[in-house]
Design an enzyme around this catalytic site. Structure first.
Site, short mmCIF file in Angstrom:
data_model
loop_
_atom_site.label_atom_id
_atom_site.label_comp_id
_atom_site.label_asym_id
_atom_site.label_seq_id
_atom_site.Cartn_x
_atom_site.Cartn_y
_atom_site.Cartn_z
N THR A 1 41.80 41.31 29.91
CA THR A 1 40.74 39.81 30.23
C THR A 1 42.35 38.71 30.24
O THR A 1 41.73 37.58 30.84
CB THR A 1 40.33 39.55 29.03
OG1 THR A 1 38.82 40.93 28.98
CG2 THR A 1 38.96 38.29 29.40
N ASN B 1 35.00 48.81 37.34
CA ASN B 1 34.55 49.92 35.88
C ASN B 1 33.50 50.70 35.31
O ASN B 1 33.00 51.79 34.99
CB ASN B 1 35.14 49.23 34.46
CG ASN B 1 34.17 48.03 35.35
OD1 ASN B 1 34.78 46.98 35.96
ND2 ASN B 1 33.46 47.11 34.28
N GLN C 1 41.45 49.98 35.00
CA GLN C 1 40.88 51.19 35.06
C GLN C 1 41.98 52.58 35.28
O GLN C 1 41.67 53.87 35.00
CB GLN C 1 39.30 51.48 35.36
CG GLN C 1 38.20 50.73 34.65
CD GLN C 1 37.99 51.42 33.42
OE1 GLN C 1 38.06 52.39 33.55
NE2 GLN C 1 37.20 50.60 32.57
N SER D 1 45.37 47.22 31.46
CA SER D 1 45.05 47.12 29.64
C SER D 1 45.31 48.16 28.86
O SER D 1 45.49 49.46 29.04
CB SER D 1 43.39 46.74 29.77
OG SER D 1 43.28 47.12 27.94
N HIS E 1 44.69 49.42 25.70
CA HIS E 1 43.42 49.96 25.01
C HIS E 1 42.62 51.28 25.85
O HIS E 1 41.49 52.25 25.51
CB HIS E 1 42.53 49.42 24.31
CG HIS E 1 40.93 48.91 24.82
ND1 HIS E 1 39.44 48.92 25.48
CD2 HIS E 1 41.30 47.62 25.74
CE1 HIS E 1 39.11 48.23 25.70
NE2 HIS E 1 40.08 47.36 26.06
N THR F 1 54.38 34.14 19.63
CA THR F 1 55.08 35.51 19.06
C THR F 1 54.55 37.04 19.48
O THR F 1 53.90 36.93 19.58
CB THR F 1 54.59 35.41 17.41
OG1 THR F 1 55.33 33.95 17.31
CG2 THR F 1 55.87 36.38 17.27
N CYS G 1 30.70 45.82 28.15
CA CYS G 1 30.51 44.19 28.46
C CYS G 1 29.10 43.39 28.71
O CYS G 1 28.14 42.83 28.36
CB CYS G 1 30.73 43.21 29.52
SG CYS G 1 32.71 43.97 29.12
C1 LIG Z 1 38.15 46.74 30.00
C2 LIG Z 1 38.48 45.70 31.06
C3 LIG Z 1 38.84 44.61 31.51
C4 LIG Z 1 38.96 43.98 30.39
O1 LIG Z 1 40.77 44.73 29.69
P1 LIG Z 1 40.60 43.70 27.66
O2 LIG Z 1 41.65 44.97 27.46
O3 LIG Z 1 39.42 45.09 27.04
O4 LIG Z 1 40.28 42.70 27.21
C5 LIG Z 1 38.98 44.53 32.40
N1 LIG Z 1 39.03 45.16 33.76
C6 LIG Z 1 38.87 46.32 33.68
C7 LIG Z 1 38.03 47.01 34.80
C8 LIG Z 1 38.16 46.48 32.89
O5 LIG Z 1 37.65 47.67 33.37
#
Ligand SMILES: *Cc1c(COP(=O)(O)O)cnc(C)c1O
Length: 414
Positions: A98, A177, A205, A225, A227, A263, A350
Site C-alpha cells: 500500500t 488480486n 501478487q 509486499s 505478507h 527507523t 479490502c
Molecule cells: C495485498 C495487495 C496490496 C496491499 O499490500 P499490503 O502490503 O497489504 O499493504 C496492494 N496491491 C495488491 C495487488 C495486493 O494484492
C-alpha cells in the site's frame, strides 16, 4: 458414507443451531485465502527472532549493534533485488505494498509536476493505486482509466492512444488480486519507455510466484509486499530504477538513501528478505504445483449450474480460482464455507463487507446480480491434494444447500 452423513448433518444444522467451539477442532480446515495473506514460514520466523532481542540495534547507528542491524538489512535488500533482477541500491523498504503504491503514484506525480498533471492507470488496479489517483484528481490532476476486456486484460493499444505529452506516469498491475489475470506489462512498459513516461507495476501478487525481472518488464517502479509471500505483515518494498525522478512521500531522517524517513523495521525486513529468497528458490516447482490445483478446482467447479469463471482461463495467477455463482450471495457462501472450516474470500479482503460489486467485477462487465455471488479461492504453499478434493466436495454442497434454502424461503413467503 460416514463422511457424507457428517457433511449432510453439518450442512442442515448450521442454519439452526450454533455448534460448540470444540466442533471446529474435529473437522478438516482448509485455508484457501492466500490472496489476502499467507502464514509466515517457520524458517522466516527463525531468521527474524534474533533481531528483536540480541541484535536490536538501530541500523543507522555507528556502533557494533547498529552495524549488525545494517548488515542484515543490506543482505535482505540484496535478496529482494536479486528476486526482480534489480540493483540493491534501487530497492527502498516500505511498510507494505500500500505504501509502495502510494509512493510510486504520489512520488512520480509530485516530482514531475513540471511536465504535466496526467496519469494513466488500469481500471482494475488495487485500491492502493486507485485511491492516491483519486486524491490527485481532487487536486486538479487528470487520470485516464484504461478499460479491460471480459478477462480483465488491458489492451496495450489503449495505452498507446491514452499517452499524452503531459503524461507523467502509467500504472498497470502485474497480476490482479481478485481475478488473477496477468497483465501485458512488458508490452506496456516498452510503450512507456518509447514515449519517455515513467512506468509502475504493482507486483504484490506476483513476486515470488511468477519469475519476473524489471528489465524484461521495462518498468521504472515496482511494488512488493512481504505478507503475500510467507513473510511478516507491515513490510514491503518499492523498486525505483536508477535515475527515475520520484519524490519522497515520507519525510524525516535520511534513511533509505534519503528516500524514506523512519527507523528501519529490521526484524520485518530480515523476514521479508528470507521469505522472498525461499520463494524464489522454488518458484517454478511451486507455481506448477499450484497451477495443477487451480486447474483441478476450476475443472470441478465449472460444472456447477450457473457458475461463471472470472479472469483469464490461462493467463492467470497459479493459485487463483474465482467464480461467480448465480442465485447465491458471496457473504452467505463465505459464512457457510467458514462453518465448514474453509477460508475463502469474495474478491479482495479490502472490499469484503461492502455490498457493492467490486470495481474489478464491474470493469469486466459482470452484471451486478451475478457479481453478487462471487467467491475467490486462492491456494498456497501448505495446501495439499486432499484439501483440493475436500474443496471439490464442500463448495458445490454449500452452493446447492444455499440455493435450496432460498427456494424454500421464497416458497414459504408465497
Ligand atoms: C495485498 C495487495 C496490496 C496491499 O499490500 P499490503 O502490503 O497489504 O499493504 C496492494 N496491491 C495488491 C495487488 C495486493 O494484492
Amino acid at each position: 458414507m460416514r463422511e457424507n452423513l457428517a457433511r449432510l448433518l453439518a450442512l442442515s444444522c448450521y442454519r439452526v443451531i450454533a455448534l460448540p467451539r470444540w466442533y471446529t477442532c474435529l473437522m478438516l480446515r482448509v485455508y484457501a485465502d492466500h490472496g489476502a495473506t499467507t502464514p509466515v514460514d517457520p524458517r522466516v520466523v527463525q531468521a527474524m527472532l534474533p533481531f528483536f532481542s540480541d541484535k536490536f540495534g538501530n541500523a543507522s547507528s555507528v556502533h557494533q549493534w547498529g552495524q549488525e542491524a545494517r548488515e542484515a538489512v543490506d543482505v535482505a535488500r540484496e535478496r529482494i533485488a536479486a528476486a526482480i533482477g534489480a540493483n540493491p541500491s534501487e530497492v527502498v523498504f516500505t511498510s507494505g505494498a500500500t505504501e509502495s503504491d502510494n509512493f510510486a503514484v504520489l512520488g512520480a506525480a509530485y516530482a514531475n509536476e513540471g511536465k504535466g498533471r496526467h496519469l494513466i492507470i488500469s481500471s482494475v488496479e488495487h485500491h492502493a493505486v486507485l485511491e492516491p489517483c483519486r486524491f490527485l484528481e481532487s487536486r486538479g490532476w487528470h487520470v485516464a482509466y484504461l478499460p479491460v476486456d471480459r478477462y480483465g486484460m488491458v489492451d496495450p493499444d489503449d495505452v498507446r492512444t491514452a499517452i499524452r505529452d503531459d503524461t507523467v506516469l502509467i500504472s498497470v498491475m502485474h497480476s490482479n488480486n481478485e481475478i488473477g489475470t496477468i497483465e501485458p506489462v512488458a508490452e506496456i512498459g516498452r510503450l512507456a519507455r518509447e514515449r519517455g513516461v515513467l512506468m509502475h507495476t504493482d507486483a504484490a501478487q506476483s513476486v515470488g510466484i511468477l519469475p519476473l525481472s524489471v528489465d524484461d518488464l521495462s518498468v521504472d517502479l515496482l511494488s512488493m509486499s512481504s505478507h503475500k509471500r510467507y513473510g511478516p505483515k507491515g513490510v514491503g518494498a518499492l523498486y525505483i530504477r536508477k535515475g527515475a525522478t520520484v519524490s519522497r512521500i515520507q519525510h524525516g531522517g535520511s534513511h533509505e538513501r534519503n528516500r524514506r524517513g523512519g527507523t528501519e523495521n529490521v526484524p520485518a525486513i530480515v523476514g521479508f528478505g528470507t521469505a522472498i529468497e525461499i520463494a524464489v528458490a522454488s518458484v517454478e516447482d511451486e507455481a506448477s504445483r499450484l497451477r495443477r490445483f487451480r486447474d483441478r478446482l476450476i475443472e470441478g467447479l465449472r460444472h456447477i449450474e450457473g457458475a461463471h469463471l472470472n479472469g483469464h482461463p490461462t493467463r492467470r495467477l497459479p493459485g487463483n480460482v474465482n467464480f461467480s455463482f448465480e442465485g447465491v450471495d458471496s457473504e452467505s457462501v463465505l459464512m457457510a464455507l467458514d462453518f465448514q472450516g474453509v477460508a475463502a474470500s469474495s474478491g479482495s479482503a479490502c472490499t469484503s463487507g461492502s455490498l457493492e460489486p467490486s470495481h474489478v467485477l464491474t470493469a469486466i462487465g459482470l452484471p451486478p446480480e451475478i457479481a453478487a455471488g462471487t467467491v475467490r479461492l486462492s491456494l498456497g504453499r501448505e495446501n495439499v491434494d486432499g484439501e483440493i478434493e475436500h474443496l471439490l466436495l464442500v463448495v458445490p454442497d454449500v452452493i446447492e444447500s444455499l440455493r435450496g434454502a432460498s427456494r424454500r424461503m421464497s416458497k414459504a413467503v408465497r
